[in-house]
Design an enzyme around this catalytic site. Structure first.
Site, mmCIF file in Angstrom:
data_model
loop_
_atom_site.group_PDB
_atom_site.id
_atom_site.type_symbol
_atom_site.label_atom_id
_atom_site.label_comp_id
_atom_site.label_asym_id
_atom_site.label_seq_id
_atom_site.Cartn_x
_atom_site.Cartn_y
_atom_site.Cartn_z
ATOM 1 N N HIS A 105 0.872 5.123 6.405
ATOM 2 C CA HIS A 105 0.443 5.495 5.059
ATOM 3 C C HIS A 105 0.566 7.002 4.850
ATOM 4 O O HIS A 105 0.478 7.784 5.789
ATOM 5 C CB HIS A 105 -0.994 5.033 4.820
ATOM 6 C CG HIS A 105 -1.143 3.546 4.898
ATOM 7 N ND1 HIS A 105 -1.527 2.905 6.059
ATOM 8 C CD2 HIS A 105 -0.914 2.578 3.974
ATOM 9 C CE1 HIS A 105 -1.554 1.601 5.838
ATOM 10 N NE2 HIS A 105 -1.179 1.380 4.578
ATOM 11 N N SER A 138 0.801 -1.226 0.000
ATOM 12 C CA SER A 138 0.000 0.000 0.000
ATOM 13 C C SER A 138 0.832 1.273 0.000
ATOM 14 O O SER A 138 0.367 2.318 -0.460
ATOM 15 C CB SER A 138 -0.921 0.018 1.223
ATOM 16 O OG SER A 138 -0.167 -0.083 2.426
ATOM 17 N N GLU A 161 -14.155 11.972 11.297
ATOM 18 C CA GLU A 161 -13.676 11.767 12.663
ATOM 19 C C GLU A 161 -12.153 11.870 12.766
ATOM 20 O O GLU A 161 -11.582 11.644 13.829
ATOM 21 C CB GLU A 161 -14.141 10.406 13.175
ATOM 22 C CG GLU A 161 -15.661 10.291 13.234
ATOM 23 C CD GLU A 161 -16.111 8.935 13.724
ATOM 24 O OE1 GLU A 161 -15.228 8.091 14.037
ATOM 25 O OE2 GLU A 161 -17.328 8.697 13.790
#
Length: 265
Positions: free
Chosen positions: A244, A39, A237
């Site tokens: 990341h 990722s 939120e």
């Protein structure tokens, strides 16, 4: 006169057709750079159709790699790239380790497409150590075996493999100093690169140096997915994530990778 003119026009048309046909047949040679990894490397635009509305500013450094290959850069990488054009093909996908990327058949698709002179940039490590996720987990020794596989099979196809050590997380910090979160997996990547005589970009150390120079708080706010509540509509939120990247962080890491490429022998 009319006959001569007609012959001239006919010859001109034929010449144009020949030139057009030759231009069509002569295709520009392109070096493809395949990115395989997790990722932190992946292209969220490519894999997530709803990225701009649901995941932004989450980004992988591979998203911004193509834009760094201007003519001057390609020329500077002459030892690696033998063509005038480069096409980055980002196959990285979130949540994958060296093992799961192979077992899902993702490597087989890359291997099938490889051509002599292509580059394969290999960056795993973030998910390999997840003992609680058995479909991803591999020991450091098994991690080495999968890197060997990617390197050796790339070479079989005449491609150039480049091992990239895993990009640093923004933790753990101790006494104002950022420590290496990847431990034995970082060491394994270095050791197998030396063993196989394969080119390596030490992104772990270069990214640690960048984040440490900027400081823990600056890096957290400007490079990583640490978001205040309401800062982005799709994260009402907020979010706390020191692994990341936001867009700017991904761009900075892409630049580190490019600097590493330029230093390769």
């Amino acid at each position: 006169m009319k006959v001569a003119r007609k012959k001239f026009l006919t010859l001109a048309v034929m010449l144009l057709l020949c030139v057009g046909t030759m231009a069509f047949m002569i295709q520009e040679k392109v070096t493809k750079i395949y990115l395989i990894g997790d990722s932190t490397m992946m292209d969220y635009d490519k894999y997530r159709e709803d990225y701009l509305t649901s995941m932004y500013p989450l980004s992988g450094w591979g998203q911004f790699f193509q834009e760094l290959f201007d003519a001057e850069t390609v020329d500077a990488l002459g030892a690696l790239i033998q063509t005038d054009s480069v096409l980055v093909d980002n196959r990285a996908i979130g949540g994958r380790s060296t093992r799961s990327f192979f077992e899902e058949g993702r490597w087989a698709k890359v291997y099938q497409d490889l051509m002599p002179g292509d580059l394969v940039m290999i960056q795993f490590g973030h998910n390999d150590a997840t003992l609680e996720r058995p479909l991803r987990y591999v020991t450091p020794e098994a991690y080495k075996e999968f890197i060997r596989l990617y390197v050796n099979q790339s070479r079989e196809k005449g491609a150039i493999p480049i091992v990239i050590t895993p990009v640093s997380r923004n933790f753990p910090w101790k006494d104002g100093k950022l420590e290496n979160a990847h431990g034995d997996y970082y060491t394994a990547a270095v050791e197998v690169s030396e063993e196989l005589g394969v080119r390596m970009i030490d992104l772990t150390m270069s990214s640690m140096a960048l984040f440490q120079t900027k400081g823990e708080e600056f890096s957290a706010k400007n490079y990583f997915m640490n978001l205040e509540p309401g800062q982005y509509p799709n994260y009402p939120e907020g979010k706390t994530d020191n692994t990341h990247f936001v867009t700017e962080g991904a761009k900075q890491v892409a630049k580190l990778v490019m600097e590493g490429m330029k230093e390769l022998k």
